[in-house]
Enzyme design. Structure first.
Site, mmCIF file in Angstrom:
data_model
loop_
_atom_site.group_PDB
_atom_site.id
_atom_site.type_symbol
_atom_site.label_atom_id
_atom_site.label_comp_id
_atom_site.label_asym_id
_atom_site.label_seq_id
_atom_site.Cartn_x
_atom_site.Cartn_y
_atom_site.Cartn_z
ATOM 1 N N PHE A 13 0.822 -1.212 0.000
ATOM 2 C CA PHE A 13 0.000 0.000 0.000
ATOM 3 C C PHE A 13 0.865 1.276 0.000
ATOM 4 C CE2 PHE A 13 -2.239 2.698 3.421
ATOM 5 C CZ PHE A 13 -2.895 3.496 2.503
ATOM 6 N N ASP A 35 10.263 -6.726 -3.478
ATOM 7 C CA ASP A 35 9.036 -7.127 -2.779
ATOM 8 C C ASP A 35 8.834 -8.631 -2.961
ATOM 9 O OD1 ASP A 35 6.252 -5.307 -1.919
ATOM 10 O OD2 ASP A 35 6.100 -7.481 -2.142
ATOM 11 N N ALA A 84 9.114 -2.842 3.569
ATOM 12 C CA ALA A 84 8.591 -4.221 3.564
ATOM 13 C C ALA A 84 8.345 -4.677 4.995
ATOM 14 C CB ALA A 84 9.580 -5.160 2.886
ATOM 15 N N THR A 132 6.103 2.932 12.559
ATOM 16 C CA THR A 132 4.715 3.250 12.931
ATOM 17 C C THR A 132 4.640 3.921 14.300
ATOM 18 O OG1 THR A 132 2.670 2.161 13.635
ATOM 19 C CG2 THR A 132 4.624 0.829 13.723
ATOM 20 N N ASP A 133 3.556 4.656 14.526
ATOM 21 C CA ASP A 133 3.342 5.248 15.855
ATOM 22 C C ASP A 133 2.982 4.187 16.896
ATOM 23 O OD1 ASP A 133 0.775 4.649 14.934
ATOM 24 O OD2 ASP A 133 -0.095 6.598 15.427
ATOM 25 N N GLU A 134 2.647 2.971 16.424
ATOM 26 C CA GLU A 134 2.185 1.942 17.365
ATOM 27 C C GLU A 134 3.298 1.488 18.317
ATOM 28 O OE1 GLU A 134 -0.480 -0.963 15.648
ATOM 29 O OE2 GLU A 134 -1.044 0.421 14.050
ATOM 30 N N TYR A 157 2.653 -7.125 16.409
ATOM 31 C CA TYR A 157 3.054 -6.254 15.290
ATOM 32 C C TYR A 157 3.903 -5.095 15.787
ATOM 33 C CZ TYR A 157 2.674 -2.322 12.011
ATOM 34 O OH TYR A 157 2.964 -1.243 11.210
ATOM 35 N N LYS A 161 7.908 -4.115 15.156
ATOM 36 C CA LYS A 161 8.364 -2.851 14.553
ATOM 37 C C LYS A 161 9.294 -2.125 15.527
ATOM 38 C CE LYS A 161 7.442 -1.163 11.122
ATOM 39 N NZ LYS A 161 8.019 -1.291 9.759
ATOM 40 N N HIS A 291 -6.333 -4.623 22.483
ATOM 41 C CA HIS A 291 -6.604 -3.494 21.572
ATOM 42 C C HIS A 291 -6.104 -2.157 22.143
ATOM 43 C CE1 HIS A 291 -10.011 -1.970 18.691
ATOM 44 N NE2 HIS A 291 -8.860 -1.390 18.446
HETATM 45 P P1 NAD Z 1 1.390 -3.599 3.327
HETATM 46 O O1 NAD Z 1 1.118 -4.810 4.136
HETATM 47 O O2 NAD Z 1 0.329 -3.021 2.469
HETATM 48 O O3 NAD Z 1 2.634 -3.894 2.354
HETATM 49 C C1 NAD Z 1 3.783 -4.565 2.781
HETATM 50 C C2 NAD Z 1 4.583 -4.955 1.557
HETATM 51 O O4 NAD Z 1 5.762 -5.644 2.002
HETATM 52 C C3 NAD Z 1 3.829 -5.927 0.620
HETATM 53 O O5 NAD Z 1 3.987 -5.528 -0.717
HETATM 54 C C4 NAD Z 1 4.506 -7.264 0.876
HETATM 55 O O6 NAD Z 1 4.505 -8.118 -0.265
HETATM 56 C C5 NAD Z 1 5.917 -6.832 1.251
HETATM 57 N N1 NAD Z 1 6.583 -7.832 2.097
HETATM 58 C C6 NAD Z 1 6.071 -8.418 3.217
HETATM 59 N N2 NAD Z 1 6.964 -9.309 3.705
HETATM 60 C C7 NAD Z 1 8.048 -9.269 2.885
HETATM 61 C C8 NAD Z 1 9.292 -9.936 2.880
HETATM 62 N N3 NAD Z 1 9.589 -10.862 3.805
HETATM 63 N N4 NAD Z 1 10.196 -9.631 1.920
HETATM 64 C C9 NAD Z 1 9.896 -8.701 0.980
HETATM 65 N N5 NAD Z 1 8.722 -8.045 0.926
HETATM 66 C C10 NAD Z 1 7.809 -8.327 1.866
HETATM 67 O O7 NAD Z 1 1.960 -2.525 4.347
HETATM 68 P P2 NAD Z 1 1.812 -0.947 4.370
HETATM 69 O O8 NAD Z 1 0.582 -0.584 5.081
HETATM 70 O O9 NAD Z 1 2.069 -0.417 3.011
HETATM 71 O O10 NAD Z 1 3.028 -0.563 5.331
HETATM 72 C C11 NAD Z 1 4.330 -0.328 4.802
HETATM 73 C C12 NAD Z 1 5.263 0.050 5.942
HETATM 74 O O11 NAD Z 1 4.776 1.212 6.608
HETATM 75 C C13 NAD Z 1 5.377 -1.037 7.010
HETATM 76 O O12 NAD Z 1 6.720 -1.081 7.437
HETATM 77 C C14 NAD Z 1 4.466 -0.549 8.131
HETATM 78 O O13 NAD Z 1 4.906 -1.007 9.388
HETATM 79 C C15 NAD Z 1 4.624 0.957 7.992
HETATM 80 N N6 NAD Z 1 3.465 1.762 8.448
HETATM 81 C C16 NAD Z 1 2.203 1.468 8.001
HETATM 82 C C17 NAD Z 1 1.136 2.271 8.399
HETATM 83 C C18 NAD Z 1 -0.276 2.029 7.903
HETATM 84 O O14 NAD Z 1 -1.209 2.696 8.365
HETATM 85 N N7 NAD Z 1 -0.496 1.130 6.960
HETATM 86 C C19 NAD Z 1 1.358 3.353 9.262
HETATM 87 C C20 NAD Z 1 2.666 3.610 9.700
HETATM 88 C C21 NAD Z 1 3.707 2.805 9.264
HETATM 89 P P1 TYD Z 2 -6.660 -1.168 11.521
HETATM 90 O O1 TYD Z 2 -7.064 -0.561 10.212
HETATM 91 O O2 TYD Z 2 -6.462 -2.649 11.600
HETATM 92 O O3 TYD Z 2 -5.357 -0.381 12.001
HETATM 93 P P2 TYD Z 2 -4.566 -0.447 13.427
HETATM 94 O O4 TYD Z 2 -5.089 -1.557 14.231
HETATM 95 O O5 TYD Z 2 -3.154 -0.695 12.988
HETATM 96 O O6 TYD Z 2 -4.780 0.895 14.044
HETATM 97 O O7 TYD Z 2 -7.763 -0.784 12.614
HETATM 98 C C1 TYD Z 2 -8.103 0.571 12.870
HETATM 99 C C2 TYD Z 2 -9.083 0.577 14.026
HETATM 100 O O8 TYD Z 2 -10.308 -0.052 13.600
HETATM 101 C C3 TYD Z 2 -8.618 -0.224 15.230
HETATM 102 O O9 TYD Z 2 -9.058 0.419 16.427
HETATM 103 C C4 TYD Z 2 -9.324 -1.556 15.092
HETATM 104 C C5 TYD Z 2 -10.624 -1.179 14.417
HETATM 105 N N1 TYD Z 2 -11.220 -2.233 13.550
HETATM 106 C C6 TYD Z 2 -12.539 -2.645 13.748
HETATM 107 O O10 TYD Z 2 -13.256 -2.150 14.642
HETATM 108 N N2 TYD Z 2 -13.028 -3.623 12.921
HETATM 109 C C7 TYD Z 2 -12.285 -4.200 11.943
HETATM 110 O O11 TYD Z 2 -12.791 -5.110 11.245
HETATM 111 C C8 TYD Z 2 -10.948 -3.742 11.739
HETATM 112 C C9 TYD Z 2 -10.074 -4.341 10.667
HETATM 113 C C10 TYD Z 2 -10.452 -2.747 12.568
#
Ligand code: NAD
Ligand code: TYD
Length: 351
Positions: A13, A35, A84, A132-134, A157, A161, A291
């Site tokens: 993403f 990837d 990744a 991530t902020d998590e 998770y 991280k 949670h």
């Molecule tokens: P995503 O799950 O959509 O994408 C992850 C990508 O990494 C995928 O294309 C997957 O094929 C690839 N991947 C997974 N394991 C792999 C491996 N072993 N080797 C090579 N490639 C691999 O994730 P995202 O939401 O795009 O997040 C990307 C980064 O940003 C992550 O590091 C995540 O922790 C961080 N992040 C995400 C969010 C969010 O809200 N989604 C917020 C803050 C930080």
């Molecule tokens: P999510 O998109 O999984 O992100 P994160 O857990 O990394 O913050 O979830 C966002 C919020 O939505 C989180 O409080 C969990 C909640 N949630 C639901 O209530 N139902 C769902 O089916 C999912 C996927 C998340």
């Protein structure tokens, strides 16, 4: 200046948005996208730059030490932007080891390979770790995460991280490996896999399926439009101070229920359904284990030092996002066929 940059996770993403931004904006750079194409990676996400002359896709796994070492040996990257990861909290609850393996060991493999090729001579090199902020844990009703908030991860998770962030900083301290880390809040936008809240709920509303709200729905997240995250990464990669951390967030907190309500109203309008139709799909389900109650980022440092600020309001970003999913039904159908059905059954239909 010409540079060879490896972006990991660029078929996912956020990675897809980062890869596209870099390939289009920096024709002088050679961009490699590594990837493994797990369930979350999809080449359709980056179709439009697939044939760009400054771009190459490499299918490979960051867990595979020999592969990573030979790739770095051959390509001698100047920079790495590492995204990744296994990224979904619910999956980390059912299978934590996959998170430890990719997020912790995979990151260590990249750090070791980067060190090896540069023999600790890192002039003009940079390892950018996207986090991530998590990692900061869960907030009470007040307060914000700053760059100095102590780490207190609470899910497999976020713990994986956090461990990877610690490894990056340890390599900086021990080997002078030049790094930056950014910790971002929840992203939303196009190409997000429909296991995360917003795309999952858009998909379910479109298909008249129930909207599974965990617990009381009063959990709070700070939402940022993915294209603003990608722009922040570009800025930090080019202008951030080596060895520093930047928090990225939209000062945009929503309880899940308020967000879902807004989404339902937008979808009713766009799908031409009577007001209140989508909200009837809201179903309270069993809470997620452990949670985190609230996340909220203080992005003042990034704003004051590098001038970054989000380009869209949440309403604008969400509107664009809903339109994108409605206009890209084929994409949604592709990613929700096959294995997704099994996942959905296991997560939502067996309890
Ligand atoms: P995503 O799950 O959509 O994408 C992850 C990508 O990494 C995928 O294309 C997957 O094929 C690839 N991947 C997974 N394991 C792999 C491996 N072993 N080797 C090579 N490639 C691999 O994730 P995202 O939401 O795009 O997040 C990307 C980064 O940003 C992550 O590091 C995540 O922790 C961080 N992040 C995400 C969010 C969010 O809200 N989604 C917020 C803050 C930080
Ligand atoms: P999510 O998109 O999984 O992100 P994160 O857990 O990394 O913050 O979830 C966002 C919020 O939505 C989180 O409080 C969990 C909640 N949630 C639901 O209530 N139902 C769902 O089916 C999912 C996927 C998340």
């Amino acid at each position: 200046m010409s540079k060879k940059i490896l972006i990991t996770g660029g078929a996912g993403f956020i990675g897809a948005h980062v890869v596209k931004l870099f390939v289009k904006k920096y024709p002088q750079y050679e961009i490699h996208n590594l990837d493994a194409l797990t369930y979350a990676g999809n080449l359709e996400n980056i179709e439009d730059i697939a044939h760009a002359s400054n771009y190459k896709f490499i299918k490979g796994d960051i867990k595979d030490i020999d592969f990573i070492n030979s790739l770095f040996d051959k390509e001698r990257y100047d920079g790495v932007i590492h995204l990744a990861a296994e990224s979904h909290v619910d999956r980390s609850i059912s299978n934590p080891n996959a998170f430890i393996e990719t997020n912790v060991l995979g990151t260590a493999n990249l750090l070791n390979a980067f060190r090896d090729i540069h023999q600790d001579n890192f002039k003009d090199k940079l390892f950018y770790h996207v986090s991530t902020d998590e990692v900061y844990g869960s907030l009470g009703e007040t307060g914000l995460f700053t760059e100095t908030t102590p780490y207190d991860p609470k899910s497999p998770y976020s713990a994986s991280k956090a461990a990877s962030d610690h490894m990056v900083r340890a390599y900086g301290n021990t080997y002078d490996l030049p790094f930056v880390i950014s910790n971002c809040s929840n992203n939303y936008g196009s190409y997000q896999f429909p296991e995360k809240l917003i795309p999952l709920f858009i998909h379910n509303i479109k298909n008249n399926k129930s909207l599974p709200v965990y617990g009381d729905g009063k959990y709070t997240r700070d939402w940022l439009f993915v294209e603003d995250h990608a722009k922040a990464i570009d800025l930090i990669f080019h202008q951030g101070n080596v060895g520093e951390t930047y928090n990225i967030g939209g000062f945009n907190e929503w309880t899940n229920l308020n967000l879902i309500q807004l989404l339902c109203e937008m979808m009713d309008e766009k799908l031409d359904r009577p007001k209140g139709t989508s909200a009837k799909l809201i179903t309270f389900v069993k809470d997620r284990a452990g949670h985190d109650r609230r996340y909220a980022i203080d992005a003042t440092k990034l704003n004051k030092t590098l001038g970054w600020t989000p380009s869209v309001t949440f309403e604008q970003g969400l509107d664009k996002t809903v339109d994108w999913y409605l206009e890209n039904q084929a994409w949604l159908e592709n990613v929700t066929s096959g294995a997704y059905q099994e996942y959905y059954k296991k997560m939502y239909e067996t309890s």
